[in-house]
Design a protein around this motif. Structure first.
Motif, PDB file in Angstrom:
ATOM      1  N   GLU A  16       0.837  -1.189   0.000  1.00 22.76           N
ATOM      2  CA  GLU A  16       0.000   0.000   0.000  1.00 22.76           C
ATOM      3  C   GLU A  16       0.881   1.252   0.000  1.00 22.76           C
ATOM      4  O   GLU A  16       1.914   1.292   0.682  1.00 22.76           O
ATOM      5  N   PRO A  17       0.487   2.280  -0.770  1.00 29.47           N
ATOM      6  CA  PRO A  17       1.282   3.514  -0.789  1.00 29.47           C
ATOM      7  C   PRO A  17       1.350   4.158   0.601  1.00 29.47           C
ATOM      8  O   PRO A  17       0.414   4.047   1.396  1.00 29.47           O
ATOM      9  N   ASN A  18       2.478   4.803   0.880  1.00 28.70           N
ATOM     10  CA  ASN A  18       2.587   5.626   2.080  1.00 28.70           C
ATOM     11  C   ASN A  18       1.994   6.993   1.781  1.00 28.70           C
ATOM     12  O   ASN A  18       2.273   7.583   0.724  1.00 28.70           O
ATOM     13  N   THR A  19       1.205   7.503   2.682  1.00 34.10           N
ATOM     14  CA  THR A  19       0.650   8.841   2.523  1.00 34.10           C
ATOM     15  C   THR A  19       1.003   9.667   3.746  1.00 34.10           C
ATOM     16  O   THR A  19       1.262   9.137   4.827  1.00 34.10           O
ATOM     17  N   GLY A  20       1.010  10.956   3.571  1.00 31.57           N
ATOM     18  CA  GLY A  20       1.414  11.850   4.646  1.00 31.57           C
ATOM     19  C   GLY A  20       2.505  12.769   4.155  1.00 31.57           C
ATOM     20  O   GLY A  20       2.897  12.744   2.985  1.00 31.57           O
ATOM     21  N   ARG A  21       3.007  13.609   5.066  1.00 28.83           N
ATOM     22  CA  ARG A  21       4.055  14.568   4.722  1.00 28.83           C
ATOM     23  C   ARG A  21       3.639  15.417   3.527  1.00 28.83           C
ATOM     24  O   ARG A  21       4.490  15.918   2.786  1.00 28.83           O
ATOM     25  N   GLY A  22       2.332  15.493   3.278  1.00 28.76           N
ATOM     26  CA  GLY A  22       1.852  16.321   2.183  1.00 28.76           C
ATOM     27  C   GLY A  22       1.868  15.652   0.829  1.00 28.76           C
ATOM     28  O   GLY A  22       1.701  16.308  -0.198  1.00 28.76           O
ATOM     29  N   GLY A  23       2.055  14.314   0.793  1.00 29.98           N
ATOM     30  CA  GLY A  23       2.120  13.645  -0.511  1.00 29.98           C
ATOM     31  C   GLY A  23       1.955  12.149  -0.380  1.00 29.98           C
ATOM     32  O   GLY A  23       1.316  11.640   0.534  1.00 29.98           O
ATOM     33  N   TRP A  24       2.603  11.407  -1.284  1.00 31.22           N
ATOM     34  CA  TRP A  24       2.515   9.948  -1.286  1.00 31.22           C
ATOM     35  C   TRP A  24       3.827   9.350  -1.778  1.00 31.22           C
ATOM     36  O   TRP A  24       4.637  10.018  -2.422  1.00 31.22           O
ATOM     37  N   SER A  25       3.993   8.062  -1.475  1.00 32.14           N
ATOM     38  CA  SER A  25       5.199   7.335  -1.871  1.00 32.14           C
ATOM     39  C   SER A  25       4.813   5.883  -2.088  1.00 32.14           C
ATOM     40  O   SER A  25       4.071   5.311  -1.292  1.00 32.14           O
ATOM     41  N   SER A  26       5.322   5.265  -3.170  1.00 34.01           N
ATOM     42  CA  SER A  26       4.951   3.889  -3.480  1.00 34.01           C
ATOM     43  C   SER A  26       6.144   3.131  -4.055  1.00 34.01           C
ATOM     44  O   SER A  26       7.076   3.729  -4.605  1.00 34.01           O
ATOM     45  N   VAL A  27       6.083   1.781  -3.941  1.00 32.94           N
ATOM     46  CA  VAL A  27       7.177   0.910  -4.365  1.00 32.94           C
ATOM     47  C   VAL A  27       6.646  -0.145  -5.326  1.00 32.94           C
ATOM     48  O   VAL A  27       5.581  -0.725  -5.101  1.00 32.94           O
ATOM     49  N   PHE A  28       7.413  -0.409  -6.397  1.00 33.30           N
ATOM     50  CA  PHE A  28       7.016  -1.359  -7.427  1.00 33.30           C
ATOM     51  C   PHE A  28       8.184  -2.301  -7.719  1.00 33.30           C
ATOM     52  O   PHE A  28       9.349  -1.943  -7.541  1.00 33.30           O
ATOM     53  N   ARG A  29       7.850  -3.489  -8.194  1.00 27.79           N
ATOM     54  CA  ARG A  29       8.864  -4.459  -8.619  1.00 27.79           C
ATOM     55  C   ARG A  29       9.015  -4.365 -10.131  1.00 27.79           C
ATOM     56  O   ARG A  29       8.033  -4.326 -10.878  1.00 27.79           O
ATOM     57  N   LEU A  30      10.267  -4.347 -10.601  1.00 31.89           N
ATOM     58  CA  LEU A  30      10.563  -4.263 -12.034  1.00 31.89           C
ATOM     59  C   LEU A  30      11.543  -5.362 -12.405  1.00 31.89           C
ATOM     60  O   LEU A  30      12.561  -5.558 -11.733  1.00 31.89           O
ATOM     61  N   GLU A  31      11.226  -6.098 -13.478  1.00 30.74           N
ATOM     62  CA  GLU A  31      12.107  -7.156 -13.996  1.00 30.74           C
ATOM     63  C   GLU A  31      12.586  -6.764 -15.386  1.00 30.74           C
ATOM     64  O   GLU A  31      11.786  -6.427 -16.260  1.00 30.74           O
ATOM     65  N   LEU A  32      13.892  -6.812 -15.592  1.00 32.11           N
ATOM     66  CA  LEU A  32      14.483  -6.499 -16.896  1.00 32.11           C
ATOM     67  C   LEU A  32      15.531  -7.555 -17.231  1.00 32.11           C
ATOM     68  O   LEU A  32      16.562  -7.643 -16.551  1.00 32.11           O
ATOM     69  N   GLU A  33      15.240  -8.364 -18.225  1.00 26.48           N
ATOM     70  CA  GLU A  33      16.187  -9.374 -18.705  1.00 26.48           C
ATOM     71  C   GLU A  33      16.696 -10.261 -17.567  1.00 26.48           C
ATOM     72  O   GLU A  33      17.894 -10.533 -17.444  1.00 26.48           O
ATOM     73  N   GLY A  34      15.772 -10.680 -16.715  1.00 22.46           N
ATOM     74  CA  GLY A  34      16.124 -11.563 -15.620  1.00 22.46           C
ATOM     75  C   GLY A  34      16.753 -10.879 -14.421  1.00 22.46           C
ATOM     76  O   GLY A  34      17.165 -11.559 -13.469  1.00 22.46           O
ATOM     77  N   GLN A  35      16.833  -9.563 -14.446  1.00 21.88           N
ATOM     78  CA  GLN A  35      17.406  -8.820 -13.328  1.00 21.88           C
ATOM     79  C   GLN A  35      16.286  -8.086 -12.596  1.00 21.88           C
ATOM     80  O   GLN A  35      15.430  -7.452 -13.220  1.00 21.88           O
TER      81      GLN A  35
END
Length: 250
Positions: free
Chosen positions: A34-53
């Motif tokens: 779930e995104p972090n909210t507060g401090r006047g905004g938001w922050s989120s984390v995603f997983r990315l896969e590129l060529e097995g990395q």
């Protein structure tokens, strides 16, 4: 500020047309929590896969931290990226940055931080959850690696300020373990000598109640490069116990 691209990732990101702030900002991915909210905004984390990395892509908008040096605030990722680079320069094992950029927008300052996933590693918290099932040799290797990591960190004049099991990652290799750190946002210089060092280590032990005195002595022996049953370890063990009791009363 100019965008940072890690030399080892530059060609990889370019092949996938992900070597710009806008491309990483617009990339459609499913958030890992779930995104972090507060401090006047938001922050989120995603997983990315590129060529097995594997990578973790972190995006935020208007999510600022304020300090005496930056009273108007800056993205929390800016501070984390700066500390990642500082750890790298000081030789402290930690996560690696592949991209960092920020820009001003109508909704506030936006920032993107891309770091390499520690897919071949496991956090200390997960090892602690099955501590009784870990062979004695494995427990000793883990404590040795964590103690050496703390020694390197403090020897470089830094404290992590969140030196918790979930922020310490371990990789098992032939002959032992290696350890590194994540979540560097709260790192600061070590200013008060032994007091700072005890303050940094005590939360780790408080969050590892499955460790017995023998385990803690093993960690301190690696940290101090001293005999586990010697007077130096005795002294540090006493200081840590006293701080734990003091924190329990706070």
């Amino acid at each position: 500020m100019k965008d940072f691209i890690g030399p080892a990732e530059r060609e990889l990101l370019a092949r996938h047309r992900l070597d710009t702030f806008q491309a990483l900002w617009d990339l459609q991915l499913v958030a890992v929590d779930e995104p972090n909210t507060g401090r006047g905004g938001w922050s989120s984390v995603f997983r990315l896969e590129l060529e097995g990395q594997g990578f973790f892509l972190k995006r935020q908008s208007g999510y600022l931290t304020r300090t005496l040096r930056r009273p108007l605030g800056e993205p929390t990722f800016a501070r984390e990226f700066r500390n990642i680079q500082r750890y790298r320069a000081l030789g402290i094992p930690a996560l690696e940055a592949a991209f960092y950029g920020q820009r001003e927008a109508a909704g506030g300052t936006q920032a993107v931080l891309l770091t390499r996933a520690l897919d071949a590693w496991a956090d200390l918290e997960s090892w602690n959850e099955r501590w009784d099932d870990v062979p004695a040799e494995g427990r000793a290797g883990i404590l040795q690696a964590v103690g050496e990591l703390a020694r390197t960190l403090h020897g470089a004049g830094q404290i992590h300020n969140c030196f918790y099991p979930k922020h310490i990652f371990l990789r098992e290799q032939p002959g032992g373990f290696t350890a590194c750190l994540i979540d560097l946002e709260k790192t600061r210089p070590l200013l008060f000598g032994q007091r700072d060092r005890v303050r940094d280590l005590e939360p780790l032990l408080r969050r590892a109640p499955m460790w017995g005195e023998h385990d803690v002595r093993g960690l301190l022996a690696a940290y101090l490069q001293s005999a586990a049953q010697g007077p130096q370890v005795d002294g540090w063990l006493g200081r840590l116990v006293r701080r734990r009791k003091h924190r329990g009363k706070a």
